[in-house]
Design a protein around this motif. Sequence first.
Motif: not given
Length: 397
Positions: A221-244
């Motif tokens: 009963l002491l064990v709960h299911e929870n969302g656990l924070v492991s870190g954080f990152r800037e609120n912006k996307p990763f940006k990739l470039g693809v060159k053929f």
Amino acid sequence: MADRNVWDPPTPPGHIEDITRGKVVELHIYSFPQSTKTRDAIRTDVKRAAGIWCQAKINVQAVRLEKLAGPLPSEPLDMNLSDLARHFACGNFADQFFGIPRPGNPDITRSIAVFYIPGDAFINGSGNGCHQYRYQGMDGQPEHIIIMTDGSDGRTLAHEIGHALLTRSIGSGQWTNEDPDPQQDPASPLHNLNPQNLMHPVVGQNPVVSAPQASQARQCLLVHENGLVSGFRENKPFKLGVKFKSINVKKTDDEAFSDDALESSWVFKASVLDANDAELSNKSHSWSKDPLHWFNYALDMDYLSVDLPTTSHKLRVSVNGTDWDFWSPNDDLAPIDQTRPQGTDKWGSGSMDPGIPDGQMGDHIGSASDDEIDYSVTFNIRLEQEPQQTTFRSVCA
């Protein structure tokens, strides 16, 4: 409920939390005024205990840590003694310890209170860790405390947490925390006969949690299911470039009554997929070659820049060609289609195909063939923008 250790850094403005769902047992930790156990030492104890219980996929998390203000109750045991542990034996004065106020712990049956008391070991050297629980009756649940001396360590804490997590109902208001493992010690049913097991009376250097113990603990009963924070990152996307970079045509075979050169048109595309492989966006270049011979053509193309919102998004690199035919319907040529998850090489930007002479980081080859063509395309993936990311702990899930 709390979602991180009390010493974990807060999430800065403009950042997104990295959250993993997992099972967690929460500790409210209080040190006595004369305890010499430092905050850093307590943190070390909790991290060691957490590493041990990770075997059972249970996260041990300290959600409160504070020094109690004195003076503390002095009857029947004077809790203000500088060598308090030397006057205490596990099982004695339990009611007095249960009666200590626990600030910030509103539900005392859903977490474990841990008290660090001054002194290295209990009376007559009888140990340096103690778990106690009491049942309030009716439909209530047990209340748990752990008493630790200044001479205790993370293995001791993990052992005492084990006594708490193995506590379960056996019906009609009766509770037990006997070891459920087959190697339970008949002379001391709370403990284990295996010297390598966490619940052995003397905890070894690398204690093991057995499968029966883990299964029982996860039901506690002491064990709960929870969302656990492991870190954080800037609120912006990763940006990739693809060159053929080039298309190397090794063989072509056109329709009957024609030479082997193709009248070809092509689409070179970089796409963003979600975790379920649904396409969210794409950018592309078009290219035509008529006639297309057996030759390695350089492609004068700029990088296609795409945004990947999170590390769960995928990059797809695809090449599709069509051959125009005079005597018959146009033919679709063999496509190239590669889907790349984030991975350790960050969608391929941090690796290179070994078969590319004088290649640069991020260079890769895709190949395809059918009855009309055998060809390969060399392309480069580069990481153009990476949100700053902080990871402060791992989560057992």
